[in-house]
Scaffold this motif. Structure first.
Motif, PDB file in Angstrom:
ATOM      1  N   GLU A 131     -14.916   1.672   2.355  1.00 43.37           N
ATOM      2  CA  GLU A 131     -14.728   1.289   0.967  1.00 43.37           C
ATOM      3  C   GLU A 131     -13.636   2.167   0.370  1.00 43.37           C
ATOM      4  O   GLU A 131     -13.521   3.346   0.699  1.00 43.37           O
ATOM      5  N   TYR A 132     -12.844   1.568  -0.510  1.00 43.84           N
ATOM      6  CA  TYR A 132     -11.738   2.278  -1.142  1.00 43.84           C
ATOM      7  C   TYR A 132     -11.884   2.155  -2.652  1.00 43.84           C
ATOM      8  O   TYR A 132     -12.307   1.110  -3.152  1.00 43.84           O
ATOM      9  N   PRO A 133     -11.525   3.192  -3.399  1.00 43.81           N
ATOM     10  CA  PRO A 133     -11.666   3.121  -4.859  1.00 43.81           C
ATOM     11  C   PRO A 133     -10.751   2.050  -5.449  1.00 43.81           C
ATOM     12  O   PRO A 133      -9.587   1.937  -5.067  1.00 43.81           O
ATOM     13  N   THR A 134     -11.300   1.259  -6.355  1.00 37.83           N
ATOM     14  CA  THR A 134     -10.537   0.169  -6.971  1.00 37.83           C
ATOM     15  C   THR A 134      -9.249   0.676  -7.598  1.00 37.83           C
ATOM     16  O   THR A 134      -8.188   0.058  -7.461  1.00 37.83           O
ATOM     17  N   GLN A 135      -9.320   1.799  -8.275  1.00 39.96           N
ATOM     18  CA  GLN A 135      -8.138   2.357  -8.935  1.00 39.96           C
ATOM     19  C   GLN A 135      -7.034   2.645  -7.922  1.00 39.96           C
ATOM     20  O   GLN A 135      -5.858   2.360  -8.159  1.00 39.96           O
ATOM     21  N   GLY A 136      -7.416   3.189  -6.770  1.00 37.84           N
ATOM     22  CA  GLY A 136      -6.434   3.475  -5.730  1.00 37.84           C
ATOM     23  C   GLY A 136      -5.815   2.210  -5.165  1.00 37.84           C
ATOM     24  O   GLY A 136      -4.602   2.142  -4.935  1.00 37.84           O
ATOM     25  N   ILE A 137      -6.635   1.197  -4.928  1.00 36.61           N
ATOM     26  CA  ILE A 137      -6.124  -0.078  -4.411  1.00 36.61           C
ATOM     27  C   ILE A 137      -5.129  -0.685  -5.389  1.00 36.61           C
ATOM     28  O   ILE A 137      -4.060  -1.161  -4.990  1.00 36.61           O
ATOM     29  N   HIS A 138      -5.452  -0.672  -6.674  1.00 39.38           N
ATOM     30  CA  HIS A 138      -4.568  -1.275  -7.668  1.00 39.38           C
ATOM     31  C   HIS A 138      -3.252  -0.511  -7.802  1.00 39.38           C
ATOM     32  O   HIS A 138      -2.187  -1.120  -7.956  1.00 39.38           O
ATOM     33  N   GLU A 139      -3.311   0.824  -7.741  1.00 35.80           N
ATOM     34  CA  GLU A 139      -2.076   1.609  -7.787  1.00 35.80           C
ATOM     35  C   GLU A 139      -1.192   1.283  -6.582  1.00 35.80           C
ATOM     36  O   GLU A 139       0.025   1.124  -6.708  1.00 35.80           O
ATOM     37  N   ALA A 140      -1.819   1.182  -5.414  1.00 36.79           N
ATOM     38  CA  ALA A 140      -1.075   0.860  -4.199  1.00 36.79           C
ATOM     39  C   ALA A 140      -0.491  -0.544  -4.278  1.00 36.79           C
ATOM     40  O   ALA A 140       0.660  -0.783  -3.880  1.00 36.79           O
ATOM     41  N   LEU A 141      -1.261  -1.477  -4.801  1.00 36.92           N
ATOM     42  CA  LEU A 141      -0.801  -2.859  -4.912  1.00 36.92           C
ATOM     43  C   LEU A 141       0.383  -2.966  -5.857  1.00 36.92           C
ATOM     44  O   LEU A 141       1.385  -3.649  -5.554  1.00 36.92           O
ATOM     45  N   LYS A 142       0.318  -2.286  -6.984  1.00 37.62           N
ATOM     46  CA  LYS A 142       1.435  -2.313  -7.935  1.00 37.62           C
ATOM     47  C   LYS A 142       2.710  -1.747  -7.302  1.00 37.62           C
ATOM     48  O   LYS A 142       3.811  -2.266  -7.524  1.00 37.62           O
ATOM     49  N   TYR A 143       2.545  -0.712  -6.510  1.00 33.30           N
ATOM     50  CA  TYR A 143       3.711  -0.128  -5.837  1.00 33.30           C
ATOM     51  C   TYR A 143       4.319  -1.108  -4.841  1.00 33.30           C
ATOM     52  O   TYR A 143       5.544  -1.292  -4.786  1.00 33.30           O
ATOM     53  N   GLN A 144       3.463  -1.764  -4.055  1.00 32.10           N
ATOM     54  CA  GLN A 144       3.955  -2.715  -3.062  1.00 32.10           C
ATOM     55  C   GLN A 144       4.637  -3.912  -3.713  1.00 32.10           C
ATOM     56  O   GLN A 144       5.590  -4.472  -3.151  1.00 32.10           O
ATOM     57  N   LEU A 145       4.196  -4.309  -4.878  1.00 32.48           N
ATOM     58  CA  LEU A 145       4.780  -5.463  -5.566  1.00 32.48           C
ATOM     59  C   LEU A 145       6.196  -5.189  -6.069  1.00 32.48           C
ATOM     60  O   LEU A 145       6.966  -6.122  -6.292  1.00 32.48           O
TER      61      LEU A 145
END
Length: 208
Positions: A131-145
């Motif tokens: 499991e990964y923290p939602t906040q971390g996933i969203h930060e990573a996703l924004k960077y990839q976008l």
């Protein structure tokens, strides 16, 4: 809410420890399992993470010069540098670098992307849940976008798409809807081949 630098590094350091814990009991044959990262084994991905954990701005620029500006060749060279014949030795040096805070000349989120995406590159083929923290996933996703595919981002891949995290409704971009768990959206945006059933919506076919 945006992650602070302290929160980001705390998470990365914890994830390095947890990943090492997941890998410490792998059988010899499991290390050569193909990862989700095309062309790389589980051992290759760990060697890459060992390399990036130890690579700061100056070392990154030197690696790019040696690779004549080829980002992917620089990554391959890093794997060769840290991939030992005995995977347990590679794991030792990875864990030894757990607390480093070195960065290339890029946004700190690049290390967050690496730890989440590459951890899944390793864990999913080995059927290791995490499991990964939602906040971390969203930060990573924004960077990839906002990162070009030439640097392993998903900027071009997600043009005209509206990504929706099915777990909390957070959305990114505009266009055809693509709905899925945040971690699955992140992997798809990062170019990983995932089960097509994990994403739904009129734009899903563009990511799987």
């Amino acid at each position: 809410m945006k992650m602070t630098m302290s929160e980001m590094w705390d998470y990365i350091h914890t994830e390095r420890r947890d990943l090492a814990g997941d890998l410490c009991s792998l059988r010899a044959t499991e290390w050569e399992t193909p990862s989700l990262c095309p062309g790389w084994s589980v051992h290759d991905v760990l060697a890459h993470l060992t390399d990036t954990a130890r690579t700061g701005k100056i070392a990154f620029m030197r690696s790019m010069l040696r690779a004549r500006g080829d980002f992917h060749l620089a990554n391959e060279n890093g794997i060769k540098r840290w991939k030992y014949e005995d995977p347990r030795e590679t794991l030792h040096y990875f864990l030894e670098a757990r607390f480093t805070t070195k960065l290339p000349p890029a946004h700190p989120s690049t290390r967050l992307v690496e730890m989440i995406v590459h951890a899944e590159d390793i864990r999913r083929p080995l059927s290791i849940p995490a499991e990964y923290p939602t906040q971390g996933i969203h930060e990573a996703l924004k960077y990839q976008l906002r990162t070009s595919a030439s640097f392993d981002g998903g900027k071009e891949r997600t043009q005209g798409l509206h990504l929706i995290d099915a777990e909390n409704g957070t959305s990114f971009g505009s266009g055809d809807d693509v709905t899925g768990r945040g971690i699955d959206l992140l992997l798809a945006v990062s170019g990983r081949a995932i089960d097509p059933d994990l994403l739904t919506g009129p734009g899903a076919h563009k990511l799987v």
